[in-house]
Design an enzyme around this catalytic site. Structure first.
Site, PDB file in Angstrom:
ATOM      1  CD  GLN A   6      -0.305 -12.933  19.575  1.00 43.27           C
ATOM      2  OE1 GLN A   6      -0.455 -12.221  18.595  1.00 43.27           O
ATOM      3  NE2 GLN A   6      -0.102 -14.236  19.475  1.00 43.27           N
ATOM      4  CB  THR A  66       7.107 -22.350  24.377  1.00 44.54           C
ATOM      5  OG1 THR A  66       5.938 -22.099  23.590  1.00 44.54           O
ATOM      6  CG2 THR A  66       6.783 -23.389  25.432  1.00 44.54           C
ATOM      7  CB  SER A  75       7.666 -16.023  20.301  1.00 40.16           C
ATOM      8  OG  SER A  75       8.044 -17.079  19.458  1.00 40.16           O
ATOM      9  CG  HIS A  78       6.855 -17.872  15.611  1.00 39.12           C
ATOM     10  ND1 HIS A  78       7.370 -18.274  16.816  1.00 39.12           N
ATOM     11  CD2 HIS A  78       5.554 -18.184  15.645  1.00 39.12           C
ATOM     12  CE1 HIS A  78       6.408 -18.808  17.551  1.00 39.12           C
ATOM     13  NE2 HIS A  78       5.292 -18.756  16.868  1.00 39.12           N
ATOM     14  CB  CYS A 102     -14.439 -27.203  20.374  1.00 38.83           C
ATOM     15  SG  CYS A 102     -15.811 -28.357  20.452  1.00 38.83           S
TER      16      CYS A 102
END
Length: 461
Positions: free
Chosen positions: A177, A70, A194, A196, A320
């Site tokens: 990804q 991030t 990233s 992890h 949601c």
């Protein structure tokens, strides 16, 4: 207990564990110091950077380590925008980018810049020509993920990169990804990832900036990591991240083929085993280890808890939930069903038996969740009542209740009759049209109501 959430965080790779433990003993000193312990730490840091740069396909002086993926995205976007501020303050992103990218975009918009979100098709993929049309003379930066983290769709990065290069716009690629599975896509100007996500420790990201790309690091100046990642580096974690990246890339060819077969089985079997399910994302151009599907009449959070009790750790591409009450921005952009959303992302080494066990328990778990929610057991009855139109008040009720109530009453109007659902749940904007597509009913449209929104459906059968 099978763990099927590698897209969020892959289990720590054995090589990462070994490298981490070794580096804790050898790499605790300040790599900026000239004494023996510092030089030893510096050698470890340089070796880690070389391994990571080789995997990314860049020079070692183009790559820095950050405290997270991030942070790499935030810093990469901010630095590129600042470096090209004379060009303009326009940013182009896809509508399905990671929330970290969209947060940076929102910050730019709030600060007086401008942002264009490029739409995607129903599989979650951008069209290169649509992306190219969003580029302007004042565009400072474009951002595109290599593959989507929620539905697995691979993006046409190389094609978009060519369009960006022709327009003179640098492209930042979020490769979080895909970096474990394949080399970085061609044409990037900046790249973020990233650790992890590929089985390295958490708290390590990487940011690569090609030579020649205008970049101005933001914040107070710092001498470490070329001034782009201030603070003392977490050297043991960095060493473990680089070692595990090299290890997983060595295993990727064999594991990709094997996991792609397992995912293909899930994609084929889930709609056969469970009624009223929509498998989302591109069926071909996708990540090898990830599949996402949505179940009608099911609350996603309830379904995830039920699967957890059955022994399977999965996640949801949709947010949601009771905490946010908002559908996923990715599913919203795709225009697909957001109810009962399940993301299965298989770690390397997943056993075929674990996948078969998941397919064996899933139908019963979904059926029990639907039964507790009072969902209809089958398709609406063929015989209708006399009413030509019904108004269904679902105000104050959250997904999937408005759709369940719609399914229960659609048979109470004759063929050609209307059902209007009053709802103040944002997810209904996605889920009611999706239900119509899945059940062969006609979605007429929406209009503002005194409270909430009125969604109208015409019965076809």
């Amino acid at each position: 207990m099978p763990y099927f959430d590698a897209a969020s965080a892959a289990p720590l790779h054995p090589v990462a564990r070994q490298a981490l433990l070794a580096a804790l003993d050898e790499g605790w000193a300040d790599p900026a110091r000239l004494y023996r312990e510092g030089r030893r730490a510096r050698l470890l840091l340089d070796a880690a950077r070389e391994a990571a740069a080789e995997a990314v396909g860049c020079r070692t002086d183009e790559l820095v380590f950050t405290p997270s993926g991030t942070r790499a995205l935030h810093d990469g976007i901010a630095g590129a925008l600042a470096g090209r501020r004379r060009v303009g303050r326009h940013l182009v992103v896809s509508a399905v980018e990671h929330s970290a990218v969209l947060q940076s975009a929102a910050a730019l918009d709030a600060a007086g810049g401008s942002v264009t979100e490029v739409t995607v098709d129903r599989t979650g993929r951008v069209a290169p020509d649509t992306y190219a049309a969003a580029l302007r003379p004042d565009t400072a930066l474009a951002v595109l993920q290599s593959a989507n983290h929620e539905v697995g769709t691979a993006q046409p990065v190389a094609e978009v990169a060519r369009e960006c290069r022709a327009a003179g716009v640098p492209l930042l690629v979020d490769a979080a990804q895909t970096l474990a599975w394949e080399p970085a896509p061609e044409g990037w100007s900046l790249l973020a990832a990233s650790a992890h996500k590929w089985g390295g420790p958490s708290g390590v990201g990487l940011l690569a900036v090609r030579k020649g790309v205008r970049f101005a690091a933001q914040g107070p100046a710092d001498e470490r990591e070329s001034g782009r990642a201030p603070g003392f580096p977490n050297l043991p974690a960095i060493v473990a991240a680089a070692a595990s990246l090299r290890a997983v890339r060595a295993e990727a060819v064999a594991e990709e083929a094997r996991l792609r077969e397992l995912v293909a089985r899930v994609r084929a079997e889930v709609p056969r085993l469970v009624p009223d399910v929509e498998v989302v994302g591109d069926p071909v151009r996708r990540l090898p280890h990830l599949v996402t599907f949505s179940c009608l009449y099911v609350d996603g959070e309830v379904l995830l808890h039920a699967l957890d009790r059955a022994g399977f750790s999965v996640s949801s591409g949709s947010s949601c939930t009771s905490s946010t009450l908002e559908p996923s921005h990715v599913l919203r952009a795709m225009g697909v069903l957001s109810e009962g959303n399940v993301r299965v992302s298989l770690p390397m080494g997943t056993a075929a038996k674990d996948v078969e066990d998941f397919l064996a328990v899933l139908p019963e778990v979904v059926a029990s969740v639907r039964e507790r929610a009072g969902a209809p057991a089958g398709t609406p009855a063929a015989a209708g009542g006399e009413a030509r139109e019904l108004v269904l008040d679902s105000l104050g009720k959250r997904c999937p209740i408005p759709v369940i109530e719609l399914a229960k009453v659609i048979g109470d109007v004759p063929v050609g009759g209307l059902v209007t659902v009053l709802s103040d749940d944002e997810a209904a904007r996605l889920d009611i049209p999706a239900w119509c597509d899945m059940r062969g009913q006609k979605y007429v449209g929406e209009r503002p109501a005194e409270r909430g929104v009125a969604y109208t459906v015409r019965r076809r059968s």
